[in-house]
Scaffold this motif. Structure first.
Motif, mmCIF file in Angstrom:
data_model
loop_
_atom_site.group_PDB
_atom_site.id
_atom_site.type_symbol
_atom_site.label_atom_id
_atom_site.label_comp_id
_atom_site.label_asym_id
_atom_site.label_seq_id
_atom_site.Cartn_x
_atom_site.Cartn_y
_atom_site.Cartn_z
ATOM 1 N N GLN A 13 0.949 -1.248 -0.045
ATOM 2 C CA GLN A 13 0.144 -0.082 0.022
ATOM 3 C C GLN A 13 0.788 1.343 -0.258
ATOM 4 N N PRO A 14 1.516 1.519 -1.110
ATOM 5 C CA PRO A 14 2.323 2.586 -1.169
ATOM 6 C C PRO A 14 1.326 3.948 -0.900
ATOM 7 N N ARG A 15 2.260 5.110 -0.599
ATOM 8 C CA ARG A 15 1.437 6.287 -0.380
ATOM 9 C C ARG A 15 0.959 6.833 -1.726
ATOM 10 N N VAL A 16 1.839 6.677 -2.737
ATOM 11 C CA VAL A 16 1.481 7.216 -4.226
ATOM 12 C C VAL A 16 1.445 6.046 -4.876
ATOM 13 N N PHE A 17 0.353 5.476 -5.597
ATOM 14 C CA PHE A 17 0.677 4.430 -6.490
ATOM 15 C C PHE A 17 1.198 4.737 -7.838
ATOM 16 N N ARG A 18 2.011 4.038 -8.411
ATOM 17 C CA ARG A 18 2.706 4.453 -9.570
ATOM 18 C C ARG A 18 1.984 4.404 -10.791
ATOM 19 N N THR A 19 0.957 4.894 -10.773
ATOM 20 C CA THR A 19 -0.091 4.758 -12.159
ATOM 21 C C THR A 19 -0.549 6.220 -12.250
ATOM 22 N N ILE A 20 -1.111 6.612 -13.546
ATOM 23 C CA ILE A 20 -1.575 7.895 -13.778
ATOM 24 C C ILE A 20 -2.522 8.426 -12.723
ATOM 25 N N GLY A 21 -3.644 7.541 -12.384
ATOM 26 C CA GLY A 21 -4.395 8.042 -11.335
ATOM 27 C C GLY A 21 -3.864 8.107 -9.966
ATOM 28 N N GLY A 22 -2.877 7.490 -9.808
ATOM 29 C CA GLY A 22 -2.310 7.753 -8.456
ATOM 30 C C GLY A 22 -1.452 8.822 -8.453
ATOM 31 N N ILE A 23 -0.545 9.117 -9.393
ATOM 32 C CA ILE A 23 0.143 10.278 -9.376
ATOM 33 C C ILE A 23 -0.767 11.483 -9.635
ATOM 34 N N SER A 24 -1.808 11.611 -10.430
ATOM 35 C CA SER A 24 -2.583 12.907 -10.609
ATOM 36 C C SER A 24 -3.479 12.957 -9.349
ATOM 37 N N ASN A 25 -3.751 12.127 -8.432
ATOM 38 C CA ASN A 25 -4.458 12.406 -7.016
ATOM 39 C C ASN A 25 -3.496 12.954 -6.240
ATOM 40 N N ALA A 26 -2.251 12.707 -6.159
ATOM 41 C CA ALA A 26 -1.426 13.053 -5.067
ATOM 42 C C ALA A 26 -0.734 14.644 -5.695
ATOM 43 N N LEU A 27 -0.741 15.027 -6.929
ATOM 44 C CA LEU A 27 -0.067 16.286 -7.284
ATOM 45 C C LEU A 27 -0.977 17.424 -6.604
ATOM 46 N N ARG A 28 -0.320 18.571 -6.284
ATOM 47 C CA ARG A 28 -0.989 19.780 -5.788
ATOM 48 C C ARG A 28 -1.240 20.642 -6.868
ATOM 49 N N GLY A 29 -2.169 21.405 -6.878
ATOM 50 C CA GLY A 29 -2.316 22.500 -7.655
ATOM 51 C C GLY A 29 -2.158 22.321 -9.149
ATOM 52 N N SER A 30 -1.436 23.285 -9.538
ATOM 53 C CA SER A 30 -1.276 23.355 -11.030
ATOM 54 C C SER A 30 -0.375 22.077 -11.553
#
Length: 97
Positions: A13-30
């Motif tokens: 259960q990584p903090r951020v999954f190395r997937t498009i969805g996981g990455i995009s959900n974790a990114l802040r703002g712009s």
């Protein structure tokens, strides 16, 4: 030697999954919009892998619970530093090269 997560996340259960969805959900703002812009321009294969790897690292930084404290300390000039000599000394003490 194995790397252990400092703040949350496990191999299962990584903090951020190395997937498009996981990455995009974790990114802040712009940063999310910039991620998608690069993603849409990348060709499948090594180029796309490179975009995902680079942005996964940024997403991990964005989700670090200590991110704001570390940034404030860095901007104030109070961030603890370690010399390479200290790093090498500690590695030798642990029996590492």
């Amino acid at each position: 030697m194995s790397a252990q997560p400092v703040h949350g996340g496990t191999a299962d259960q990584p903090r951020v999954f190395r997937t498009i969805g996981g990455i995009s959900n974790a990114l802040r703002g712009s940063r999310r919009a910039r991620f998608f812009a690069e993603l849409l321009e990348a060709h499948q294969g090594p180029e796309l892998d490179g975009v995902l790897n680079a942005w996964w690292g940024r997403a991990m930084l964005d989700t670090d619970p200590d991110r704001d404290r570390i940034r404030a300390a860095a901007e104030a000039g109070n961030l603890p530093i370690t010399s390479m000599d200290d790093v090498f000394r500690r590695r030798r003490e642990r029996g590492l090269r």
